[in-house]
Write an enzyme that holds these catalytic residues in place. Structure first.
Site, PDB file in Angstrom:
ATOM      1  N   HIS A 103     -57.040  34.930  58.315  1.00 20.33           N
ATOM      2  CA  HIS A 103     -58.101  35.920  58.536  1.00 20.33           C
ATOM      3  C   HIS A 103     -58.894  36.235  57.274  1.00 20.33           C
ATOM      4  O   HIS A 103     -59.753  37.104  57.291  1.00 20.33           O
ATOM      5  CB  HIS A 103     -57.526  37.229  59.099  1.00 20.33           C
ATOM      6  CG  HIS A 103     -56.678  37.062  60.320  1.00 20.33           C
ATOM      7  ND1 HIS A 103     -55.294  36.974  60.248  1.00 20.33           N
ATOM      8  CD2 HIS A 103     -56.993  36.911  61.627  1.00 20.33           C
ATOM      9  CE1 HIS A 103     -54.803  36.811  61.468  1.00 20.33           C
ATOM     10  NE2 HIS A 103     -55.803  36.761  62.329  1.00 20.33           N
ATOM     11  N   ASP A 204     -19.346  17.227  34.550  1.00 20.66           N
ATOM     12  CA  ASP A 204     -18.438  16.228  35.109  1.00 20.66           C
ATOM     13  C   ASP A 204     -18.389  14.974  34.229  1.00 20.66           C
ATOM     14  O   ASP A 204     -19.130  14.014  34.438  1.00 20.66           O
ATOM     15  CB  ASP A 204     -18.867  15.866  36.537  1.00 20.66           C
ATOM     16  CG  ASP A 204     -17.806  15.054  37.267  1.00 20.66           C
ATOM     17  OD1 ASP A 204     -17.149  14.220  36.598  1.00 20.66           O
ATOM     18  OD2 ASP A 204     -17.623  15.235  38.477  1.00 20.66           O
ATOM     19  N   HIS A 207     -16.755  11.530  36.139  1.00 22.97           N
ATOM     20  CA  HIS A 207     -17.438  10.530  36.973  1.00 22.97           C
ATOM     21  C   HIS A 207     -18.259   9.539  36.169  1.00 22.97           C
ATOM     22  O   HIS A 207     -18.621   8.493  36.694  1.00 22.97           O
ATOM     23  CB  HIS A 207     -18.335  11.225  38.010  1.00 22.97           C
ATOM     24  CG  HIS A 207     -19.710  11.573  37.497  1.00 22.97           C
ATOM     25  ND1 HIS A 207     -19.918  12.447  36.463  1.00 22.97           N
ATOM     26  CD2 HIS A 207     -20.947  11.135  37.866  1.00 22.97           C
ATOM     27  CE1 HIS A 207     -21.228  12.532  36.226  1.00 22.97           C
ATOM     28  NE2 HIS A 207     -21.870  11.754  37.060  1.00 22.97           N
ATOM     29  N   HIS A 212     -20.846   5.679  37.425  1.00 17.08           N
ATOM     30  CA  HIS A 212     -22.003   5.058  36.772  1.00 17.08           C
ATOM     31  C   HIS A 212     -21.654   3.742  36.074  1.00 17.08           C
ATOM     32  O   HIS A 212     -22.435   3.268  35.235  1.00 17.08           O
ATOM     33  CB  HIS A 212     -22.619   6.022  35.755  1.00 17.08           C
ATOM     34  CG  HIS A 212     -23.187   7.271  36.351  1.00 17.08           C
ATOM     35  ND1 HIS A 212     -24.069   7.276  37.406  1.00 17.08           N
ATOM     36  CD2 HIS A 212     -22.994   8.593  36.040  1.00 17.08           C
ATOM     37  CE1 HIS A 212     -24.402   8.526  37.717  1.00 17.08           C
ATOM     38  NE2 HIS A 212     -23.744   9.347  36.907  1.00 17.08           N
ATOM     39  N   ASP A 359     -25.259   9.029  41.781  1.00 17.50           N
ATOM     40  CA  ASP A 359     -24.832  10.411  42.024  1.00 17.50           C
ATOM     41  C   ASP A 359     -25.201  10.856  43.432  1.00 17.50           C
ATOM     42  O   ASP A 359     -24.424  11.534  44.109  1.00 17.50           O
ATOM     43  CB  ASP A 359     -25.498  11.361  41.013  1.00 17.50           C
ATOM     44  CG  ASP A 359     -24.903  11.254  39.622  1.00 17.50           C
ATOM     45  OD1 ASP A 359     -23.702  10.919  39.507  1.00 17.50           O
ATOM     46  OD2 ASP A 359     -25.628  11.508  38.646  1.00 17.50           O
TER      47      ASP A 359
END
Ligand code: UNU
Ligand code: FES
Ligand code: FE
Length: 441
Positions: A103, A204, A207, A212, A359
């Site tokens: 509006h 982390d 991991h 990786h 990941d």
């Protein structure tokens, strides 16, 4: 809904799986975490001039962030006070005002209602426009160019909220010329709960060599030695993990700032700057500056210092996130070095980045399995290193005995549990997750 106080147990080491899946828990997170904590909005360099704006979200609340005509920062809801329509649909730009497409009500760069079409003819000049200003955030502030805001007027100032995390981050943020996020960010969608990437990036170290392994092999950088967690890799001496007050935290691999890089120019820059940092912040400052960090700022921002990626994990429902990926550089770096780091960030942690895709698959798995009702009745575990962590003589926070442990996971989930149980900021400081270990000692 499950009893909120039972969702996190064993001092942060056990999580009920429903927190990664349930709608009611997600809705409570919007109320108790995203409507209260300081949240990252953007970087000052994205909105340097009056009228510059970006559109983003604070939790699921759509907001517009502006540089107002007086140079100050403003943030307000991107939803019209007339009938609620979204006002701004562009992601960034420069504008004198924001006009609703429905509006035509229009608002200034501070969110104030400035024009109502047919105001005289329809409201007979009897509308109190002040009543319809867009809802502002309660507090907005920036830390070395990173802009944050909170909807909670009772939240402590930003620097108290960041607490000891800011002490650590100063080692690389408070450099001559300062730091910068190169934007606009890359964007992607992941089908995971927002807490999964936050806990991964908070430290982390477990991991990295495993998930990786192939990427480390492909890149052939000094970090390739972590591949497969093979013998010779010594997690105890290679770094630390830290949980700081308020749920922030990090993992730091010593002498590794440039270790995921193949271009020697970055290592040379780090060496050159380390000496400056040593002069300003002493031995610990230099050691932190020269380390590679993965870190999360509670609740939903993460970064890798050294690999130059800065992540904003925007919740988009309990099982989905929008990922915004920026490149973190120092302003005084030569332009070619910034370009190289930006390309490396795309190749490692961009949407199709080698490590990002490793990941992403794991993060979707950690969320998706909980679709099973039986699975969801169980718990997950982050108890690694719990018996061997504590205050440190020289560093703030709770410090682990090596890079591979879950000390910072536990700090994050203690803060999450504190906020989810509805504690006041006062209660959280007295004996809760916001207490600085330095103050306790
Ligand atoms: O994937 C990570 N979070 C990471 C990668 C951490 C440290 C070094 C490289
Ligand atoms: Fe960690 Fe399976 S080994 S999730
Ligand atoms: Fe990773």
């Amino acid at each position: 809904m499950k009893d909120v106080s039972a969702l996190i147990q064993e001092n942060g080491a056990v999580q009920d799986r429903s927190i990664y899946w349930d709608d009611d828990i997600y809705l409570l997170e919007q109320e108790r975490i995203f409507a209260r904590a300081w949240l990252f909005l953007t970087h000052e360099s994205q909105i340097p001039l009056p009228g510059d704006f970006i559109a983003t979200r604070m939790g699921e609340d759509e907001v517009i962030v502006t540089r107002h005509t007086d140079g100050s920062l403003k943030a307000f809801l991107n939803s019209c006070s007339h009938r609620g329509n979204q006002i701004c649909y562009s992601e960034m730009g420069n504008s004198k005002s924001f006009t609703c497409a429905y509006h035509g009500w229009s608002f200034g760069t501070d969110g104030k209602l400035i024009n109502v079409p047919l105001e005289n003819e329809t409201y007979y000049n009897n509308i109190d426009k002040n009543r319809f200003d867009l809802r502002q955030v309660a507090q907005i502030d920036s830390y070395h160019g990173l802009i944050f805001a909170t909807f909670d007027p009772t939240a402590p100032p930003l620097m108290d909220f960041l607490g000891d995390m800011a002490w650590y981050m100063d080692a690389f943020m408070d450099v001559p010329g300062g730091t910068e996020l190169l934007g606009p960010p890359m964007k992607s969608i992941l089908d995971c709960n927002w807490k999964v990437p936050v806990e991964n990036f908070i430290g982390d170290g477990y991991h990295v060599g495993w998930a990786h392994a192939a990427a480390l092999d492909a890149i052939q950088s000094p970090l390739t030695s972590m591949k497969g967690n093979a013998p010779g890799y010594e997690p105890k001496t290679s770094g630390i993990q830290v949980a700081t007050e308020g749920g922030h935290g990090m993992g730091i691999i010593w002498d590794a700032a440039a270790a995921l890089h193949v271009n020697p120019a970055y290592g040379e820059w780090i060496d050159y700057r380390t000496e400056m940092v040593r002069e300003k912040r002493g031995e610990w400052g230099a050691k932190l500056y020269n380390g590679h960090w993965d870190a999360s700022i509670f609740p939903n921002c993460s970064f890798l210092y050294g690999t130059n990626t800065f992540k904003h994990w925007q919740p988009a429902g309990p099982r989905s996130i929008e990922v915004f990926t920026w490149t973190l550089v120092e302003k005084e770096m030569p332009e070619e070095l910034k370009q190289y780091l930006s390309v490396m960030n795309m190749m490692t942690f961009g949407t199709a980045g080698m490590l990002e895709t490793d990941d992403g698959e794991n993060m979707e798995g950690c969320t998706g399995t909980n679709k099973g009702w039986v699975t969801r009745q169980g718990k997950v575990y982050s108890g690694m290193g719990q018996i061997n962590e504590g205050p440190h003589d020289e560093l703030p926070g709770i410090v682990s005995d090596g890079i591979v442990c879950e000390t910072s996971y536990r700090g994050f989930y203690r803060a999450w549990a504190d906020m989810m149980s509805g504690k006041s900021w006062e209660e959280m400081s007295r004996g809760g997750s916001r207490r600085s270990i330095k103050e306790v000692a």
